[in-house]
Design an enzyme around this catalytic site. Structure first.
Site, mmCIF file in Angstrom:
data_model
loop_
_atom_site.group_PDB
_atom_site.id
_atom_site.type_symbol
_atom_site.label_atom_id
_atom_site.label_comp_id
_atom_site.label_asym_id
_atom_site.label_seq_id
_atom_site.Cartn_x
_atom_site.Cartn_y
_atom_site.Cartn_z
ATOM 1 N N ALA A 55 0.866 -1.177 0.000
ATOM 2 C CA ALA A 55 0.000 0.000 0.000
ATOM 3 C C ALA A 55 0.901 1.224 0.000
ATOM 4 O O ALA A 55 1.709 1.408 0.911
ATOM 5 C CB ALA A 55 -0.875 0.008 1.247
ATOM 6 N N TYR A 180 -9.548 0.794 5.508
ATOM 7 C CA TYR A 180 -8.884 2.068 5.245
ATOM 8 C C TYR A 180 -9.864 3.037 4.606
ATOM 9 O O TYR A 180 -11.045 2.723 4.426
ATOM 10 C CB TYR A 180 -7.617 1.836 4.399
ATOM 11 C CG TYR A 180 -6.640 0.956 5.141
ATOM 12 C CD1 TYR A 180 -6.363 -0.327 4.710
ATOM 13 C CD2 TYR A 180 -6.060 1.383 6.338
ATOM 14 C CE1 TYR A 180 -5.497 -1.156 5.420
ATOM 15 C CE2 TYR A 180 -5.196 0.555 7.061
ATOM 16 C CZ TYR A 180 -4.930 -0.701 6.598
ATOM 17 O OH TYR A 180 -4.095 -1.535 7.309
HETATM 18 C C1 FNR Z 1 -0.547 -7.609 4.108
HETATM 19 N N1 FNR Z 1 -1.732 -7.328 3.425
HETATM 20 C C2 FNR Z 1 -1.875 -6.177 2.713
HETATM 21 N N2 FNR Z 1 -2.985 -5.983 1.933
HETATM 22 C C3 FNR Z 1 -3.110 -4.854 1.154
HETATM 23 O O1 FNR Z 1 -4.100 -4.692 0.445
HETATM 24 N N3 FNR Z 1 -2.108 -3.915 1.159
HETATM 25 C C4 FNR Z 1 -0.980 -4.050 1.911
HETATM 26 O O2 FNR Z 1 -0.091 -3.203 1.864
HETATM 27 C C5 FNR Z 1 -0.865 -5.190 2.760
HETATM 28 N N4 FNR Z 1 0.193 -5.351 3.612
HETATM 29 C C6 FNR Z 1 0.431 -6.583 4.217
HETATM 30 C C7 FNR Z 1 1.632 -6.836 4.881
HETATM 31 C C8 FNR Z 1 1.884 -8.097 5.401
HETATM 32 C C9 FNR Z 1 3.194 -8.365 6.086
HETATM 33 C C10 FNR Z 1 0.902 -9.112 5.286
HETATM 34 C C11 FNR Z 1 1.149 -10.484 5.826
HETATM 35 C C12 FNR Z 1 -0.298 -8.871 4.656
HETATM 36 C C13 FNR Z 1 -2.745 -8.396 3.223
HETATM 37 C C14 FNR Z 1 -2.254 -9.355 2.140
HETATM 38 O O3 FNR Z 1 -2.072 -8.668 0.897
HETATM 39 C C15 FNR Z 1 -3.246 -10.484 1.930
HETATM 40 O O4 FNR Z 1 -4.489 -9.954 1.502
HETATM 41 C C16 FNR Z 1 -3.468 -11.280 3.218
HETATM 42 O O5 FNR Z 1 -2.234 -11.458 3.895
HETATM 43 C C17 FNR Z 1 -4.052 -12.669 2.919
HETATM 44 O O6 FNR Z 1 -3.236 -13.345 2.004
HETATM 45 P P1 FNR Z 1 -2.170 -14.491 2.457
HETATM 46 O O7 FNR Z 1 -1.150 -13.799 3.329
HETATM 47 O O8 FNR Z 1 -2.954 -15.524 3.213
HETATM 48 O O9 FNR Z 1 -1.603 -14.985 1.164
HETATM 49 C C1 531 Z 2 -3.879 -7.241 7.308
HETATM 50 C C2 531 Z 2 -5.362 -7.207 7.055
HETATM 51 C C3 531 Z 2 -5.877 -8.079 6.121
HETATM 52 C C4 531 Z 2 -7.236 -8.110 5.904
HETATM 53 C C5 531 Z 2 -8.085 -7.260 6.607
HETATM 54 C C6 531 Z 2 -7.554 -6.355 7.529
HETATM 55 C C7 531 Z 2 -6.186 -6.341 7.769
HETATM 56 N N1 531 Z 2 -3.274 -5.932 7.186
HETATM 57 C C8 531 Z 2 -3.635 -5.247 5.976
HETATM 58 C C9 531 Z 2 -2.542 -4.383 5.436
HETATM 59 C C10 531 Z 2 -1.631 -3.808 6.465
HETATM 60 C C11 531 Z 2 -1.033 -4.874 7.326
HETATM 61 C C12 531 Z 2 -1.862 -6.065 7.540
HETATM 62 C C13 531 Z 2 -3.058 -3.370 4.422
HETATM 63 O O1 531 Z 2 -4.088 -3.612 3.814
HETATM 64 C C14 531 Z 2 -2.282 -2.151 4.146
#
Ligand code: FNR
Ligand code: 531
Length: 353
Positions: A55, A180
């Site tokens: 993001a 968000y």
């Molecule tokens: C995320 N996720 C996330 N989602 C998003 O839309 N923007 C982001 O910047 C982030 N940042 C982020 C950081 C970290 C360390 C994690 C673990 C997850 C959510 C991610 O993109 C994903 O939607 C969820 O983690 C579920 O997928 P996985 O992890 O089960 O493959």
């Molecule tokens: C994890 C998260 C996944 C799904 C719903 C709510 C929260 N988050 C999301 C991330 C930031 C870190 C972990 C972002 O979407 C930016």
């Protein structure tokens, strides 16, 4: 199907494997660093079809943490361009997720405790939101945005898209999920406005549709535009849910969005989310079948066979992985033989696969 190419507008993905956006909390004043080059670059080397940045904040106050990546100033472009150039040299496609954290902004990164930061702790005020409703009991009370602030933020997304184009990104994804800012306007749990941006479905979806339309104006016809949504708040009653997501997806398709990236949750700190392997793929399936728009499935996808099944059964057009890609940047190279496909390593690595 996992290793079949996918063409959207003028962009061809070499396969259906997407590196999901993942915050790295590794920037100073929004600047990308060698960390981001290696982190994202190695997943392009590993064979992903599309590599998303985390993001990326469209304005400084839209960061989740002070260490978030940003694209709110022109100076951010240079290092980002170095990253997109490398990703494209590997035969992958560079995507950027454009984001604004809204009422969830100004927090410490996970390994610093995730707590809200006061201005003297490196945080900032005010936090912007549709209404003065904090995310949870310990969160600061945000300010309900004025019409001017809504215009400012919409323009910030547009300027960010211009910079992203200049930086060489080929796919832009608007972050309208995970509690968000844009999701906060969608959900009645966080949006109790009584003006043109609150109340009815049409009013609550106004901002995301205005942002999409404005970004689509500057994002070239030849490049795809994605939107990540939380298909449901996982809260019964007057909340955001799958039926509304299907309606929104239909509208966004007409507005020029190419793919809906189907996640869930993030608005309610107490929602019970039934997490499990592929727990969100049904959202991608329903939206795909009922609107005809391309969809991305994400959430606990870890095995090649699972990913293949999601595509083969028509639940989605691409699969996104976050944590699995942290565990294995070379996941596509390791998945190929499991699906009776030849891995395509970069030439210097050819003798190892
Ligand atoms: C995320 N996720 C996330 N989602 C998003 O839309 N923007 C982001 O910047 C982030 N940042 C982020 C950081 C970290 C360390 C994690 C673990 C997850 C959510 C991610 O993109 C994903 O939607 C969820 O983690 C579920 O997928 P996985 O992890 O089960 O493959
Ligand atoms: C994890 C998260 C996944 C799904 C719903 C709510 C929260 N988050 C999301 C991330 C930031 C870190 C972990 C972002 O979407 C930016």
């Amino acid at each position: 199907m996992l290793f079949q190419p996918l063409s959207m507008r003028g962009v061809a993905l070499r396969n259906r494997i997407v590196v999901s956006p993942m915050c790295q909390y590794s920037s100073a004043d929004g600047f990308a660093s060698d960390w981001h080059l290696v982190h994202l670059g190695s997943r392009a080397v590993g064979g992903a079809g599309l590599v998303f940045t985390e993001a990326t904040a469209v304005e400084a106050r839209g960061r989740i943490s002070p260490q978030d990546l940003g694209i709110w100033q022109d100076a951010h472009i240079d290092m980002l361009r170095r990253i997109t150039t490398f990703i494209h040299e590997q035969g992958s496609v560079a995507g950027i997720q454009l984001a604004h954290a809204g009422r969830k902004a100004s927090t410490a990164r996970p390994w610093d405790g995730n707590a809200a930061l006061t201005p003297d702790q490196g945080g900032w005020r005010p936090l912007l939101a549709p209404s003065a409703i904090p995310f949870d009991a310990s969160a600061p009370i945000p300010e309900a945005m004025t019409a001017d602030q809504i215009r400012e933020v919409t323009d910030a997304f547009v300027q960010a898209a211009r910079r992203a184009l200049d930086a060489g990104f080929k796919v832009a994804e608007i972050h309208a999920a995970h509690g968000y800012l844009l999701h906060e306007f969608l959900s009645p749990l966080s949006n109790t406005r009584t003006d043109l941006y609150g109340g009815s479905f049409e009013n609550r979806t106004r901002l995301v549709r205005d942002v999409v339309a404005a970004v689509r104006q500057v994002w070239p016809e030849s490049l795809p535009l994605f939107v990540r949504i939380s298909a449901t708040d996982w809260v019964a009653g007057d909340a955001w849910d799958l039926e509304q997501s299907i309606q929104l997806a239909r509208l966004l398709k007409a507005d020029g969005v190419d793919l809906i990236d189907c996640s869930s949750g993030g608005t309610s700190p107490t929602a019970k989310v039934p997490v499990g392997p592929g727990y969100q793929t049904a959202f991608a399936e329903r939206i795909r079948r009922e609107t005809g728009i391309l969809t991305g499935a994400v959430g606990m996808i870890t095995s090649p066979e699972q990913a293949e099944t999601i595509l083969a059964t028509g639940q989605a057009d691409v699969v996104s992985m976050a944590r699995e890609f942290l565990r294995d940047p070379y996941w596509p190279l390791h998945a190929a033989p499991r699906l009776h496909t030849k891995p395509a390593p970069p030439p210097p690595y050819g003798r190892a696969f």
